[in-house]
Design a protein around this motif. Structure first.
Motif, short mmCIF file in Angstrom:
data_model
loop_
_atom_site.label_atom_id
_atom_site.label_comp_id
_atom_site.label_asym_id
_atom_site.label_seq_id
_atom_site.Cartn_x
_atom_site.Cartn_y
_atom_site.Cartn_z
N ILE A 131 -110.39 38.95 34.02
CA ILE A 131 -109.25 39.02 33.10
C ILE A 131 -109.42 38.03 31.96
CG2 ILE A 131 -106.76 38.60 32.94
CD1 ILE A 131 -106.56 39.57 35.87
N ARG A 132 -109.84 36.80 32.28
CA ARG A 132 -110.04 35.80 31.24
C ARG A 132 -111.16 36.19 30.28
NH1 ARG A 132 -109.53 29.95 34.36
NH2 ARG A 132 -107.31 30.19 34.98
N GLN A 133 -112.28 36.79 30.83
CA GLN A 133 -113.40 37.20 29.99
C GLN A 133 -112.96 38.28 29.00
OE1 GLN A 133 -116.79 38.31 32.25
NE2 GLN A 133 -118.17 38.46 30.48
N GLU A 134 -112.13 39.19 29.44
CA GLU A 134 -111.61 40.22 28.54
C GLU A 134 -110.79 39.60 27.41
OE1 GLU A 134 -109.48 42.96 30.89
OE2 GLU A 134 -111.28 43.83 31.87
N GLU A 135 -109.99 38.60 27.80
CA GLU A 135 -109.18 37.93 26.79
C GLU A 135 -110.06 37.20 25.77
OE1 GLU A 135 -106.62 35.39 28.93
OE2 GLU A 135 -105.31 37.01 29.68
N LEU A 136 -111.12 36.52 26.26
CA LEU A 136 -112.04 35.81 25.36
C LEU A 136 -112.76 36.78 24.44
CD1 LEU A 136 -113.61 33.16 27.78
CD2 LEU A 136 -112.10 32.72 25.84
N GLU A 137 -113.16 37.93 24.97
CA GLU A 137 -113.86 38.92 24.16
C GLU A 137 -112.94 39.42 23.04
OE1 GLU A 137 -117.17 41.04 23.03
OE2 GLU A 137 -116.99 39.50 24.59
N LYS A 138 -111.66 39.65 23.35
CA LYS A 138 -110.72 40.10 22.33
C LYS A 138 -110.56 39.03 21.25
CE LYS A 138 -107.96 43.08 25.34
NZ LYS A 138 -106.62 43.28 25.96
N THR A 139 -110.43 37.77 21.69
CA THR A 139 -110.28 36.67 20.74
C THR A 139 -111.51 36.54 19.86
OG1 THR A 139 -108.91 35.50 22.36
CG2 THR A 139 -109.81 34.21 20.53
N ARG A 140 -112.71 36.68 20.47
CA ARG A 140 -113.97 36.56 19.71
C ARG A 140 -114.08 37.67 18.67
NH1 ARG A 140 -118.91 38.89 20.47
NH2 ARG A 140 -120.74 37.74 19.69
N ASN A 141 -113.72 38.90 19.05
CA ASN A 141 -113.79 40.02 18.10
C ASN A 141 -112.83 39.79 16.93
OD1 ASN A 141 -115.71 41.35 19.61
ND2 ASN A 141 -114.19 42.45 20.85
N GLN A 142 -111.67 39.26 17.23
CA GLN A 142 -110.72 38.98 16.17
C GLN A 142 -111.26 37.93 15.20
OE1 GLN A 142 -107.08 37.87 18.08
NE2 GLN A 142 -106.64 39.96 18.85
N GLN A 143 -111.92 36.87 15.74
CA GLN A 143 -112.48 35.81 14.91
C GLN A 143 -113.61 36.35 14.04
OE1 GLN A 143 -113.59 32.72 17.61
NE2 GLN A 143 -111.48 31.92 17.83
N ILE A 144 -114.47 37.22 14.65
CA ILE A 144 -115.57 37.80 13.89
C ILE A 144 -115.04 38.64 12.73
CG2 ILE A 144 -117.44 39.51 14.00
CD1 ILE A 144 -118.00 38.49 16.84
N LYS A 145 -113.99 39.42 13.00
CA LYS A 145 -113.41 40.23 11.93
C LYS A 145 -112.85 39.35 10.81
CE LYS A 145 -112.19 44.22 14.77
NZ LYS A 145 -111.08 45.04 15.34
N GLN A 146 -112.21 38.26 11.18
CA GLN A 146 -111.68 37.34 10.17
C GLN A 146 -112.80 36.72 9.34
OE1 GLN A 146 -109.24 34.52 12.25
NE2 GLN A 146 -107.62 36.03 12.75
N LEU A 147 -113.96 36.29 10.03
CA LEU A 147 -115.09 35.73 9.32
C LEU A 147 -115.72 36.74 8.38
CD1 LEU A 147 -116.81 33.69 12.19
CD2 LEU A 147 -115.69 32.77 10.15
N GLU A 148 -115.84 38.01 8.81
CA GLU A 148 -116.39 39.06 7.96
C GLU A 148 -115.54 39.23 6.69
OE1 GLU A 148 -116.69 42.48 10.38
OE2 GLU A 148 -118.58 41.85 11.35
N VAL A 149 -114.20 39.17 6.90
CA VAL A 149 -113.32 39.32 5.75
C VAL A 149 -113.49 38.14 4.80
CG1 VAL A 149 -110.88 39.39 5.02
CG2 VAL A 149 -111.64 40.73 7.00
N VAL A 150 -113.58 36.91 5.34
CA VAL A 150 -113.70 35.72 4.49
C VAL A 150 -115.04 35.67 3.78
CG1 VAL A 150 -113.80 33.20 4.54
CG2 VAL A 150 -112.05 34.40 5.87
N SER A 151 -116.21 35.92 4.54
CA SER A 151 -117.57 35.77 3.96
C SER A 151 -118.02 36.99 3.18
CB SER A 151 -118.57 35.49 5.06
OG SER A 151 -118.63 36.58 5.95
N GLY A 152 -117.43 38.13 3.42
CA GLY A 152 -117.86 39.35 2.75
C GLY A 152 -119.15 39.92 3.36
N LEU A 153 -119.63 39.45 4.56
CA LEU A 153 -120.82 39.94 5.24
C LEU A 153 -120.45 40.44 6.62
CD1 LEU A 153 -123.33 37.04 4.41
CD2 LEU A 153 -123.28 39.32 3.36
N SER A 154 -121.24 41.44 7.06
CA SER A 154 -121.03 41.91 8.43
C SER A 154 -121.70 40.94 9.40
CB SER A 154 -121.62 43.31 8.60
OG SER A 154 -123.02 43.26 8.42
#
Length: 525
Positions: A131-154
């Protein structure tokens, strides 16, 4: 009347005979009857005795049978009791094992219960972790999406850029490190090599070579000199002729000088002179006998020296012929340096240097000892072959390993070096010869000139012995009397002197003395 009387008498005689026969028959019958009765009585007695014996034997056997029965019964009872005791012990052990097994079963049940409890806890924790790993994976994906938006790179493009930058930096660091190590190795390689050689030299202590072509024979008194010289000098001439050593008897108190460039001949002369003086019998025949025995003694000494040398150096399994060659090096020199001492020194240097470099020290020591065996040839034909090649051939002949043979043959660059110990032998040979006080070049050239003088004399037919004496100023040649006449001896002296004059370079003059001696020997039995 007479006839009637005769008939009557005859009838009476016949009747008497018949009566006698009758009586004899009756007596015989009565005797037989008596004997029969006695026999019957004896038979009855024997039967009675037999019955008694049988009864006694029967009783004895019955008693023995009863005793045996009782003994077997006792043994049987003992066996039964022992078996019962064993059965009882087995039953006790079985009961103990049963109780132990029962306790083990109880422990196993307790352990199984504890294990089941731990399994349940583990399973529950796994579920929580998922359960915790699923939560961490969701949080990580959200952070990656935010970084992509900020840096303009995939995410993939950012990863590739990061890897490229890391690769470039790693290559640059690796090249810098490699270059620095190469430069450091170039600076320190020569220094490290010098350090290994210096450490090897410092760990070996040896004596300096001495220019010595004479031996001093000490005597108890000057009276002995007269006996050594002999009548009209015949003893000293015989000793010089047999040994090839110049014997100098001068005013030196209690001493006689033995001069010869060949240490073997000089040692033979010294030992022979010692035996002659100790024995007291000094005459030409005795001199020849003692010199012959001394030569055999020197050969045995050569073998003993070789054995002691290989034992001292810890070398094993050396062929006996190679041991003899090692022993002969004691009586040979190279540039004024004793060959055996030089070879021992090289062996020790090789062992130390091989150990410093992490190589086989025993093999290096073995090759160092054998590297100059080609300098002690027994045949004249071997002298034409370079000593390194000759030594390698002998080593191959007597079963040495290819590494040792190559090291021997390559230590003067006659052949190519194929193994790591080969350059070690060459370096250590140079170290032993180049150190201060190791060699005397002048002495070696002097000895070589004397050897060349003797070789020149041996090139002529009929020459039995040739000795260079008086520091090379005289060549004494002994010829075979049955092959060389007196006229030929005089001519031979001239021919040898001419050949020396045309083929050799030498200071001063060389006197050639040809000796032709005739002997007649017979044996009285």
């Amino acid at each position: 009347m007479e006839t009637v009387f005769i008939v009557y008498i005859t009838t009476g005689v016949v009747a008497g005979i018949l009566l006698g026969l009758f009586l004899a028959k009756i007596l015989e019958k009565s005797k037989a009857t008596r004997l029969l009765v006695q026999a019957q009585n004896k038979a009855e007695n024997i039967l009675n005795e037999a019955r008694l014996s049988a009864e006694n034997l029967k009783k004895d056997k019955m008693l023995q049978a009863k005793e045996k029965f009782l003994e077997l019964k006792s043994e049987h009872e003992k066996v039964i009791m022992e078996r019962d005791r064993k059965i009882s012990d087995i039953e006790k052990r079985l009961k103990n094992k049963e109780s132990q097994l029962t306790s083990e079963i109880a422990k196993t049940k307790n352990t199984s219960a504890i294990l089941d409890q731990k399994k349940e806890d583990y399973q529950r924790r796994l579920e929580q972790l998922g359960i915790r790993q699923e939560e961490l994976e969701k949080t990580r994906n959200q952070q990656i999406k935010q970084l992509e938006v900020v840096s303009g790179l995939s995410a993939e493009e950012a990863k590739n850029q990061l890897l490229e930058s890391l690769k470039d930096k790693a290559n640059a660091d690796a090249l810098t490190y490699a270059q620095s190590k190469i430069e450091e190795a170039q600076l320190t390689a020569e220094q490290e090599a010098k350090k290994v050689i210096i450490n090897t030299i410092q760990r070996i202590g040896t004596e300096e070579a001495v220019d010595n072509c004479v031996s001093v024979f000490n005597i108890e008194s000057d009276d002995v000199k007269g006996r050594i010289i002999g009548r009209e000098g015949r003893n000293i001439r015989a000793l010089e002729a047999v040994t090839g050593v110049e014997i100098i008897v001068d005013d030196t108190p209690e001493a006689i000088i033995l001069s010869c460039f060949d240490p073997v001949r000089r040692e033979i002369a010294r030992l022979s002179l010692h035996k002659l003086v100790s024995d007291g019998r000094i005459h030409p025949a005795r001199i020849e006998e003692v010199v012959a025995k001394t030569m055999k003694q020197i050969n045995q000494e050569i073998l003993d020296v070789g054995k002691r040398t290989v034992v001292d150096l810890g070398i094993h399994g050396l062929n006996p012929e190679l041991i003899k060659l090692v022993g002969r090096m004691k009586y040979r020199s190279s540039y004024g340096q004793n060959l055996l001492q030089h070879s021992r020194e090289v062996a020790k240097l090789c062992g130390v240097m091989a150990a410093e470099l992490g190589l086989n020290a025993k093999m290096a020591k073995r090759a160092g000892l054998l590297h100059d065996i080609g300098k002690v040839p027994e045949a004249e034909g071997d002298m034409e072959t370079p000593h390194a090649i000759l030594g390698m051939q002998w080593a191959e002949k007597y079963g040495e390993k290819p590494e040792i043979c190559n090291a021997i043959g390559a230590h003067h660059d006659e052949i190519e070096m194929k193994y790591l110990i080969s350059p070690i032998i060459q370096v250590c040979d140079a170290i032993s010869g180049a150190r201060p006080g190791a060699r005397r070049q002048v002495l070696d050239s002097y000895i070589q000139r004397l050897k060349d003088l003797e070789t020149t004399a041996y090139s002529f037919q009929g020459v039995e012995k040739a000795f260079a004496i008086q520091a090379g100023r005289e060549l004494r040649v002994i010829v075979e009397s049955d092959k060389v006449s007196d006229e030929r001896a005089a001519k031979l002296s001239f021919e040898i002197s001419q050949k020396i004059q045309t083929e050799m370079t030498y200071p001063g003059q060389v006197r050639v003395t040809v000796i032709r001696e005739t002997r007649a020997v017979n044996i009285a039995t």
